[in-house]
Enzyme design. Structure first.
Site, PDB file in Angstrom:
ATOM      1  N   ALA A 178       0.752  -1.189  -0.114  1.00  0.00           N
ATOM      2  CA  ALA A 178      -0.036  -0.127  -0.109  1.00  0.00           C
ATOM      3  C   ALA A 178       0.881   1.054  -0.213  1.00  0.00           C
ATOM      4  CB  ALA A 178      -0.838   0.095   1.197  1.00  0.00           C
ATOM      5  N   LYS A 179       0.349   2.293  -0.294  1.00  0.00           N
ATOM      6  CA  LYS A 179       0.959   3.538   0.003  1.00  0.00           C
ATOM      7  C   LYS A 179      -0.065   4.557   0.158  1.00  0.00           C
ATOM      8  CE  LYS A 179       5.297   5.284   0.293  1.00  0.00           C
ATOM      9  NZ  LYS A 179       6.225   4.257   0.613  1.00  0.00           N
ATOM     10  N   GLY A 180       0.241   5.790   0.765  1.00  0.00           N
ATOM     11  CA  GLY A 180      -0.567   6.879   0.955  1.00  0.00           C
ATOM     12  C   GLY A 180       0.042   8.160   1.160  1.00  0.00           C
TER      13      GLY A 180
END
Ligand code: NAD
Length: 420
Positions: A111-113
């Site tokens: 994931a990444k944000g």
């Protein structure tokens, strides 16, 4: 996305990540179904993050959370606060996290944000409000069994403490396992702060050994003197290497006795420029220094068609995520430079994040020695696997790492089957 998209020439971080995936799929002789499932992010959340500034003005910022894959476990990845982030880059970084977790054999997807904001323009209270509101906007899709954020560019353990608190207040009880990279007193792990840099130093140590270069006195230049660059510098100095130059967004310095002096100056002045007893150089001069090892530890697209020809280092170890474009990669390969790719070189951070999550789940905390020993053993296993794959398949280390990571996710997909 179709397979034709993957074979086109791109230079954006997403295009680079897709072209590397395409290559891994071809090298592994996987099929169109694999390309279709692996080139598509599974969940994307774009949110508006309102912030009340200290002077009463209300501003809106764009925030993202991309869960690229949850096939091998909950998704895992950092939160970036930087004015230039956009959805494409966030997807690319989430994809890289997926292959990184699979390569290191951690039970995670990727994931990444982040929020498109310059955190340097925020006061501490504004930063806290923004972090808490961003957390509450992405709250429905995060959690210790779903998706576990961590620090990245522009965020640190303070932001993780606010994220953990916001999540816990909404749950009604304390949930330390929702983020990693927390302060130790809130369930953080010993060794997490320096873990990515420690891992970079281990990768440099092994690359020097393979290239037959004596570690004692081996020379290093580091682009980016943040969490990764600084701790990598400390670890490499402790191993006997000589850090010749470091830099930040304002430029670089050389001529210092040790990095501790530069770090002290950065803490007081916010930049490496002007550190006592140093000479100023530009970031492009740093990339072209005559050193044994170059460590890009800043942002994407540092090593490109334009900058790669000047590189004189024999080894490049990617502390940053996606610092090299395909054209930059090709030039380094032609020069015979050993490139240790990001998903291997900077995996120390997610490895110790995994240890933190395990400790939080068990409410049982390890000693610093246990953390260090386990980090070294997981990273060495991955380095050896990549080195062997590179030799047996006559491919670069980047290709070898991607083949292992992508191959494991493809295999997991196949074994789980397609619902319904
Ligand atoms: P950070 O915010 O702590 O530091 C970033 C550093 O890069 C700062 O010194 C900044 O001034 C410098 N920088 C920014 N733009 C630059 C430019 N154009 N030229 C030169 N220097 C520039 O971030 P960090 O956590 O150290 O992350 C650095 C890189 O490592 C990122 O690519 C990140 O995704 C990656 N990474 C971080 C971790 C982690 O645990 N923090 C883990 C894996 C990978």
């Amino acid at each position: 996305m179709t397979s034709s998209q993957g074979s086109a020439r791109f230079e954006s971080p997403l295009a680079t990540a897709l072209s590397q995936l395409r290559r891994a799929i071809d090298q592994l002789q996987l099929c169109d179904n694999d390309w279709n499932t692996l080139s598509t992010p599974r969940r994307i959340l774009e949110v508006a993050v309102p912030l009340r500034r200290d002077d009463g003005r209300v501003e809106m910022y764009k925030g993202y959370r991309v869960q690229y894959s949850t096939t091998r476990g909950p998704s895992k990845g950092g939160v970036r606060f930087h004015q230039d982030i956009d959805l494409d880059e966030t997807v690319a970084l989430a994809m890289l996290m997926t292959w990184k977790c699979a390569l290191t054999n951690l039970p995670y997807g990727g994931a990444k944000g982040g929020v498109a904001v310059n955190p340097k323009n925020l006061s501490l209270t504004e930063n806290e409000r923004l972090t808490r509101r961003y957390t509450s906007e992405i709250l429905p899709i995060i959690g210790p069994e779903r998706d576990i954020p961590a620090p990245d560019v522009g965020t640190d353990e303070r932001n993780m403490a606010w994220m953990m608190d916001t999540y816990s207040v909404n749950a009604g009880y304390s949930v330390p396992g929702v983020v990693t990279g927390k302060p130790i007193v809130l369930g953080g792990s010993l060794g997490r702060t320096s873990a990515t840099g420690d891992g970079v130093a281990i990768a440099v140590r092994e690359a020097l050994r393979i290239k037959g270069i004596d570690i004692h006195g081996a020379t290093v230049a580091i682009q980016g003197f943040g969490k990764v660059g600084y701790w990598a510098a400390v670890a490499m100095e402790n191993m006997g290497m000589k850090v010749m130059a470091v830099s930040d967004v304002n430029g670089g310095v050389t001529g210092f006795k040790d990095v501790a002096l530069v770090h002290k100056y950065v803490n007081e002045n916010g930049t490496v420029i002007g550190a006592p007893g140093t000479e100023k150089i530009t970031n492009s001069e740093l990339l072209g220094l005559n050193v044994d090892v170059l460590v890009p530890a800043a942002l994407s697209d540092a090593i490109t068609k334009a900058s790669a020809p000047s590189i004189k280092a024999k080894i490049v170890v990617e502390g940053a995520n996606a610092p090299t474009t395909p054209a930059g990669d090709e030039i380094m390969n032609d020069k015979g430079i050993l490139v240790v790719p990001d998903i291997l070189a900077n995996s120390g951070g997610v490895i110790v994040s995994y240890f933190e999550w395990v400790q939080d789940k068990q409410n049982y905390f390890w000693s610093a020695e246990e953390v260090k020993e386990n980090l070294n053993s997981i990273l060495m296993r991955s380095i050896n696997e990549v080195s062997e794959q590179s030799t047996s398949h006559q491919v670069t280390w980047r290709e070898a790492a991607n083949m292992i990571g992508v191959g494991r996710v493809a295999q997991a997909h196949r074994l789980r089957g397609l619902y319904p």
